[in-house]
Design an enzyme around this catalytic site. Structure first.
Site, PDB file in Angstrom:
ATOM      1  N   HIS A   1      41.728  36.596  35.883  1.00  0.00           N
ATOM      2  CA  HIS A   1      40.889  35.789  36.777  1.00  0.00           C
ATOM      3  C   HIS A   1      39.980  34.812  36.034  1.00  0.00           C
ATOM      4  CE1 HIS A   1      41.621  38.782  40.006  1.00  0.00           C
ATOM      5  NE2 HIS A   1      41.433  39.688  39.069  1.00  0.00           N
TER       6      HIS A   1
HETATM    7  C1  BDR Z   1      36.355  39.488  38.887  1.00  0.00           C
HETATM    8  O1  BDR Z   1      35.794  40.811  38.893  1.00  0.00           O
HETATM    9  C2  BDR Z   1      35.808  41.335  37.591  1.00  0.00           C
HETATM   10  O2  BDR Z   1      36.330  42.632  37.594  1.00  0.00           O
HETATM   11  C3  BDR Z   1      36.604  40.406  36.728  1.00  0.00           C
HETATM   12  O3  BDR Z   1      36.072  40.352  35.423  1.00  0.00           O
HETATM   13  C4  BDR Z   1      36.507  39.085  37.434  1.00  0.00           C
HETATM   14  O4  BDR Z   1      35.367  38.362  37.019  1.00  0.00           O
HETATM   15  C5  BDR Z   1      37.660  39.532  39.667  1.00  0.00           C
HETATM   16  O5  BDR Z   1      37.442  39.944  40.970  1.00  0.00           O
END
Ligand code: BDR
Ligand code: CA
Length: 317
Positions: free
Chosen positions: A241
Protein backbone atom coordinates in the site's frame (compact mmCIF):
# COMPACT_ATOMS: atom_id res chain seq x y z
CA UNK A 1 13.90 17.90 -6.68
CA UNK A 2 10.92 16.98 -4.49
CA UNK A 3 11.51 17.93 -0.87
CA UNK A 4 9.80 15.26 1.21
CA UNK A 5 8.80 14.47 4.79
CA UNK A 6 7.51 10.96 5.56
CA UNK A 7 5.16 10.36 8.50
CA UNK A 8 5.07 6.61 9.08
CA UNK A 9 4.29 3.58 11.27
CA UNK A 10 6.67 0.89 9.91
CA UNK A 11 5.17 -1.61 9.04
CA UNK A 12 6.37 -3.77 6.16
CA UNK A 13 4.83 -1.69 3.38
CA UNK A 14 6.04 1.48 5.14
CA UNK A 15 9.57 0.01 4.92
CA UNK A 16 9.08 -0.37 1.16
CA UNK A 17 7.84 3.24 0.93
CA UNK A 18 10.83 4.60 2.87
CA UNK A 19 13.10 2.46 0.68
CA UNK A 20 11.48 3.95 -2.43
CA UNK A 21 12.07 7.51 -1.21
CA UNK A 22 15.70 6.65 -0.38
CA UNK A 23 16.16 5.11 -3.84
CA UNK A 24 14.68 8.01 -5.79
CA UNK A 25 17.23 10.52 -7.06
CA UNK A 26 14.61 13.25 -7.44
CA UNK A 27 13.79 13.15 -3.70
CA UNK A 28 15.36 15.39 -1.07
CA UNK A 29 14.33 13.51 2.10
CA UNK A 30 14.16 16.21 4.78
CA UNK A 31 12.89 14.11 7.67
CA UNK A 32 10.98 11.08 8.89
CA UNK A 33 8.44 11.25 11.70
CA UNK A 34 6.80 8.30 13.38
CA UNK A 35 3.38 7.53 14.77
CA UNK A 36 1.68 4.59 16.52
CA UNK A 37 -0.14 2.28 14.12
CA UNK A 38 0.86 -1.14 12.88
CA UNK A 39 2.77 -1.61 16.16
CA UNK A 40 3.47 0.73 19.09
CA UNK A 41 5.41 3.96 18.75
CA UNK A 42 8.72 2.70 20.19
CA UNK A 43 8.78 -0.09 17.61
CA UNK A 44 7.69 2.05 14.63
CA UNK A 45 10.44 4.53 15.52
CA UNK A 46 13.08 1.83 15.84
CA UNK A 47 12.00 0.36 12.51
CA UNK A 48 12.14 3.73 10.74
CA UNK A 49 15.71 4.24 11.99
CA UNK A 50 16.73 0.76 10.83
CA UNK A 51 15.26 1.10 7.34
CA UNK A 52 17.08 4.43 6.92
CA UNK A 53 20.29 2.72 8.13
CA UNK A 54 19.87 0.11 5.36
CA UNK A 55 20.14 2.97 2.86
CA UNK A 56 23.02 4.65 4.72
CA UNK A 57 20.81 7.62 5.63
CA UNK A 58 22.40 8.66 8.92
CA UNK A 59 21.73 12.28 7.94
CA UNK A 60 17.90 12.24 7.88
CA UNK A 61 16.40 13.50 11.17
CA UNK A 62 13.85 11.14 12.76
CA UNK A 63 11.41 12.19 15.49
CA UNK A 64 8.70 10.24 17.29
CA UNK A 65 5.17 11.60 17.51
CA UNK A 66 1.78 10.45 18.74
CA UNK A 67 1.54 7.19 20.66
CA UNK A 68 -2.27 7.06 20.56
CA UNK A 69 -5.19 8.59 18.64
CA UNK A 70 -6.25 12.20 19.30
CA UNK A 71 -9.53 11.67 21.11
CA UNK A 72 -10.53 8.05 21.75
CA UNK A 73 -7.93 5.50 22.79
CA UNK A 74 -8.06 2.06 21.28
CA UNK A 75 -5.61 -0.80 21.62
CA UNK A 76 -5.94 -2.32 18.15
CA UNK A 77 -2.65 -2.71 16.26
CA UNK A 78 -1.84 -4.84 13.22
CA UNK A 79 0.64 -7.38 14.61
CA UNK A 80 -1.23 -10.21 12.89
CA UNK A 81 -0.40 -8.53 9.55
CA UNK A 82 3.09 -7.10 10.19
CA UNK A 83 4.42 -9.40 12.96
CA UNK A 84 5.11 -8.52 16.61
CA UNK A 85 8.01 -6.24 15.68
CA UNK A 86 6.20 -4.65 12.70
CA UNK A 87 8.60 -6.20 10.18
CA UNK A 88 7.51 -9.86 10.09
CA UNK A 89 9.69 -10.51 13.17
CA UNK A 90 12.72 -9.98 10.93
CA UNK A 91 13.70 -6.45 12.01
CA UNK A 92 16.94 -7.81 13.50
CA UNK A 93 18.13 -8.44 9.92
CA UNK A 94 18.40 -4.68 9.45
CA UNK A 95 21.43 -2.65 10.55
CA UNK A 96 21.16 -0.32 13.56
CA UNK A 97 21.47 3.38 12.76
CA UNK A 98 24.29 5.14 14.57
CA UNK A 99 22.28 8.38 14.71
CA UNK A 100 19.33 8.08 17.07
CA UNK A 101 16.18 10.20 17.19
CA UNK A 102 16.33 13.98 17.06
CA UNK A 103 15.97 15.80 20.36
CA UNK A 104 12.49 16.96 19.47
CA UNK A 105 9.02 15.56 18.75
CA UNK A 106 7.48 14.76 15.35
CA UNK A 107 5.25 17.82 15.11
CA UNK A 108 8.04 20.23 16.12
CA UNK A 109 10.43 18.61 13.65
CA UNK A 110 7.92 18.87 10.79
CA UNK A 111 7.13 22.49 11.68
CA UNK A 112 10.78 23.53 11.77
CA UNK A 113 11.64 21.66 8.53
CA UNK A 114 8.72 23.40 6.82
CA UNK A 115 9.64 26.82 8.22
CA UNK A 116 13.22 26.44 7.01
CA UNK A 117 12.34 25.03 3.57
CA UNK A 118 13.14 27.25 0.59
CA UNK A 119 10.50 25.48 -1.57
CA UNK A 120 7.13 23.95 -0.61
CA UNK A 121 7.49 20.43 0.77
CA UNK A 122 5.51 17.25 0.04
CA UNK A 123 4.37 15.39 3.16
CA UNK A 124 3.66 11.68 2.80
CA UNK A 125 1.63 10.29 5.71
CA UNK A 126 1.45 6.50 5.50
CA UNK A 127 0.09 5.76 8.97
CA UNK A 128 -2.69 7.17 11.19
CA UNK A 129 -3.05 10.93 10.60
CA UNK A 130 -2.61 12.01 14.23
CA UNK A 131 0.73 13.84 13.77
CA UNK A 132 -0.52 15.63 10.66
CA UNK A 133 -3.71 16.85 12.33
CA UNK A 134 -1.65 18.11 15.27
CA UNK A 135 0.79 19.86 12.92
CA UNK A 136 -1.97 21.71 11.06
CA UNK A 137 -3.77 22.59 14.31
CA UNK A 138 -0.71 23.82 16.18
CA UNK A 139 1.23 25.42 13.30
CA UNK A 140 -1.35 26.86 10.86
CA UNK A 141 1.27 29.17 9.32
CA UNK A 142 3.17 26.21 7.81
CA UNK A 143 0.26 25.39 5.47
CA UNK A 144 1.73 27.67 2.81
CA UNK A 145 4.98 25.70 2.94
CA UNK A 146 3.24 22.41 2.08
CA UNK A 147 3.19 21.57 -1.64
CA UNK A 148 0.97 18.50 -1.24
CA UNK A 149 -0.01 15.94 1.34
CA UNK A 150 0.00 12.49 -0.29
CA UNK A 151 -1.82 10.09 2.02
CA UNK A 152 -2.19 6.33 1.97
CA UNK A 153 -5.57 5.66 3.48
CA UNK A 154 -9.26 5.07 3.08
CA UNK A 155 -11.37 2.60 1.19
CA UNK A 156 -14.10 3.57 -1.22
CA UNK A 157 -15.56 0.07 -1.58
CA UNK A 158 -14.99 -2.02 1.53
CA UNK A 159 -12.35 -1.74 4.23
CA UNK A 160 -9.67 -3.98 5.68
CA UNK A 161 -10.33 -3.47 9.41
CA UNK A 162 -14.11 -3.31 9.29
CA UNK A 163 -16.58 -3.72 6.45
CA UNK A 164 -16.23 -0.01 5.72
CA UNK A 165 -12.97 1.29 7.17
CA UNK A 166 -9.32 1.13 6.19
CA UNK A 167 -6.68 0.80 8.94
CA UNK A 168 -4.96 4.23 8.80
CA UNK A 169 -8.21 6.21 8.84
CA UNK A 170 -9.94 3.90 11.32
CA UNK A 171 -6.96 4.21 13.71
CA UNK A 172 -7.73 7.91 14.23
CA UNK A 173 -10.90 9.07 12.44
CA UNK A 174 -10.98 12.45 14.18
CA UNK A 175 -7.46 13.25 12.98
CA UNK A 176 -8.30 12.01 9.49
CA UNK A 177 -11.38 14.22 9.36
CA UNK A 178 -9.33 17.26 10.30
CA UNK A 179 -6.86 16.58 7.49
CA UNK A 180 -9.19 15.33 4.75
CA UNK A 181 -12.29 17.46 5.34
CA UNK A 182 -11.42 20.53 7.39
CA UNK A 183 -8.19 21.68 5.75
CA UNK A 184 -7.44 23.36 2.41
CA UNK A 185 -3.90 22.10 1.78
CA UNK A 186 -3.64 20.32 -1.62
CA UNK A 187 -4.11 16.66 -0.80
CA UNK A 188 -3.97 13.35 -2.68
CA UNK A 189 -5.56 10.28 -1.11
CA UNK A 190 -4.36 6.88 -2.30
CA UNK A 191 -7.02 4.45 -1.05
CA UNK A 192 -6.71 0.69 -0.57
CA UNK A 193 -9.03 0.03 -3.53
CA UNK A 194 -6.16 1.12 -5.78
CA UNK A 195 -3.28 -0.23 -3.69
CA UNK A 196 -4.88 -3.69 -3.87
CA UNK A 197 -5.08 -3.46 -7.65
CA UNK A 198 -1.31 -2.78 -7.62
CA UNK A 199 -0.67 -6.05 -5.68
CA UNK A 200 2.62 -7.72 -6.57
CA UNK A 201 2.95 -11.45 -7.24
CA UNK A 202 5.55 -14.11 -6.43
CA UNK A 203 7.43 -13.46 -9.68
CA UNK A 204 7.76 -9.75 -8.83
CA UNK A 205 9.00 -10.60 -5.33
CA UNK A 206 11.48 -13.14 -6.72
CA UNK A 207 12.86 -10.54 -9.11
CA UNK A 208 13.25 -8.04 -6.28
CA UNK A 209 15.00 -10.65 -4.11
CA UNK A 210 17.40 -11.41 -6.97
CA UNK A 211 18.17 -7.73 -7.61
CA UNK A 212 20.78 -7.37 -4.84
CA UNK A 213 21.28 -7.41 -1.06
CA UNK A 214 18.78 -4.63 -0.26
CA UNK A 215 16.12 -6.11 -2.52
CA UNK A 216 16.65 -9.51 -0.88
CA UNK A 217 16.33 -7.98 2.59
CA UNK A 218 13.13 -6.15 1.68
CA UNK A 219 11.61 -9.43 0.50
CA UNK A 220 12.76 -11.18 3.69
CA UNK A 221 10.88 -8.53 5.70
CA UNK A 222 7.64 -9.59 4.01
CA UNK A 223 7.36 -13.14 5.39
CA UNK A 224 4.43 -12.73 7.87
CA UNK A 225 2.96 -9.91 5.80
CA UNK A 226 3.09 -11.95 2.58
CA UNK A 227 1.35 -14.89 4.29
CA UNK A 228 -1.44 -12.57 5.43
CA UNK A 229 -1.93 -11.05 1.99
CA UNK A 230 -1.60 -14.36 0.17
CA UNK A 231 -4.57 -15.59 2.23
CA UNK A 232 -6.48 -12.36 1.53
CA UNK A 233 -5.66 -12.35 -2.22
CA UNK A 234 -6.13 -16.10 -2.71
CA UNK A 235 -2.73 -16.35 -4.44
CA UNK A 236 0.93 -15.90 -3.50
CA UNK A 237 1.67 -12.19 -3.44
CA UNK A 238 1.33 -9.07 -1.35
CA UNK A 239 0.02 -5.51 -1.30
CA UNK A 240 2.56 -2.75 -0.70
CA UNK A 241 0.00 0.00 0.00
CA UNK A 242 2.39 2.66 1.27
CA UNK A 243 4.86 2.24 -1.59
CA UNK A 244 2.02 2.89 -4.06
CA UNK A 245 1.27 6.18 -2.27
CA UNK A 246 4.98 7.01 -2.30
CA UNK A 247 4.99 6.39 -6.06
CA UNK A 248 2.54 9.28 -6.47
CA UNK A 249 4.74 11.50 -4.29
CA UNK A 250 8.02 10.80 -6.10
CA UNK A 251 6.77 10.20 -9.65
CA UNK A 252 3.41 11.92 -10.26
CA UNK A 253 1.59 10.72 -13.37
CA UNK A 254 1.45 6.97 -12.86
CA UNK A 255 -1.64 7.24 -10.64
CA UNK A 256 -4.82 8.88 -11.92
CA UNK A 257 -6.56 11.22 -9.48
CA UNK A 258 -10.26 12.11 -9.47
CA UNK A 259 -11.36 15.19 -7.57
CA UNK A 260 -14.00 14.22 -4.99
CA UNK A 261 -15.59 15.74 -1.89
CA UNK A 262 -14.87 13.52 1.12
CA UNK A 263 -16.34 12.98 4.54
CA UNK A 264 -14.94 10.83 7.36
CA UNK A 265 -17.38 9.00 9.63
CA UNK A 266 -16.51 9.77 13.24
CA UNK A 267 -19.55 8.18 14.87
CA UNK A 268 -19.18 5.08 17.01
CA UNK A 269 -21.33 2.74 14.95
CA UNK A 270 -20.22 0.10 12.45
CA UNK A 271 -19.05 2.67 9.90
CA UNK A 272 -16.60 4.49 12.20
CA UNK A 273 -13.50 5.45 10.20
CA UNK A 274 -15.21 5.12 6.82
CA UNK A 275 -14.17 7.60 4.11
CA UNK A 276 -17.27 8.64 2.19
CA UNK A 277 -16.50 9.95 -1.30
CA UNK A 278 -19.31 11.75 -3.07
CA UNK A 279 -19.10 10.19 -6.53
CA UNK A 280 -22.46 11.48 -7.80
CA UNK A 281 -20.88 14.18 -10.00
CA UNK A 282 -21.21 17.96 -9.74
CA UNK A 283 -24.65 18.23 -11.38
CA UNK A 284 -26.25 15.60 -9.14
CA UNK A 285 -24.63 17.14 -6.09
CA UNK A 286 -25.97 20.57 -6.99
CA UNK A 287 -29.48 19.21 -7.67
CA UNK A 288 -29.51 17.75 -4.17
CA UNK A 289 -28.54 21.11 -2.69
CA UNK A 290 -25.15 19.90 -1.50
CA UNK A 291 -22.43 22.54 -1.57
CA UNK A 292 -19.99 19.68 -2.10
CA UNK A 293 -17.39 21.05 0.26
CA UNK A 294 -13.67 20.73 -0.18
CA UNK A 295 -12.45 18.29 -2.84
CA UNK A 296 -9.50 15.95 -2.49
CA UNK A 297 -7.66 14.26 -5.37
CA UNK A 298 -8.43 10.58 -4.89
CA UNK A 299 -6.25 8.12 -6.83
CA UNK A 300 -8.92 5.94 -8.36
CA UNK A 301 -6.93 4.38 -11.19
CA UNK A 302 -3.38 3.82 -12.42
CA UNK A 303 -1.32 2.15 -15.09
CA UNK A 304 -0.99 -0.90 -12.86
CA UNK A 305 1.82 -2.61 -14.76
CA UNK A 306 3.75 0.66 -14.97
CA UNK A 307 3.46 1.12 -11.19
CA UNK A 308 4.75 -2.42 -10.55
CA UNK A 309 7.60 -1.94 -13.05
CA UNK A 310 8.51 1.43 -11.51
CA UNK A 311 8.60 -0.05 -8.00
CA UNK A 312 10.74 -2.98 -9.08
CA UNK A 313 13.19 -0.76 -10.94
CA UNK A 314 13.57 1.66 -8.04
CA UNK A 315 13.64 -0.87 -5.18
CA UNK A 316 15.97 -3.31 -6.91
CA UNK A 317 19.47 -2.91 -5.48
C1 BDR B 1 -2.31 0.69 5.73
O1 BDR B 1 -2.41 0.14 7.06
C2 BDR B 1 -1.16 -0.34 7.47
O2 BDR B 1 -1.28 -1.63 8.00
C3 BDR B 1 -0.24 -0.30 6.29
O3 BDR B 1 1.08 0.02 6.69
C4 BDR B 1 -0.83 0.76 5.41
O4 BDR B 1 -0.34 2.04 5.73
C5 BDR B 1 -3.12 -0.20 4.80
O5 BDR B 1 -4.44 -0.25 5.19
CA1 CA C 1 1.66 2.31 7.16
Amino acid sequence: MTALIIDTDPGVDDAFAIALACSSPEVDLLGVTTVFGNVGLAMTTRNALRVLALYGREDVPVAAGADRPLVYPHPHRARHVHGDDGLSDRSNLLPERRTGVAGTDAVSLMASLLEQAAEPVTIVPIGPLTNIALLLAAHPAVRTKIARIVIMGGALDGGNVTATAEFNIWSDPEAARRVLVEEEVPTVLVPMDLTHRCAVDAEWLDKLAASGPRGRLLVELTSTYREHYSRALGRDGTVIHDAVAMTEAVHPGLLTPTSLPLEVECGHGPSRGMVIADRRGTAARERSGSDGGREVAVATDADLDAVRAFLLARLGS
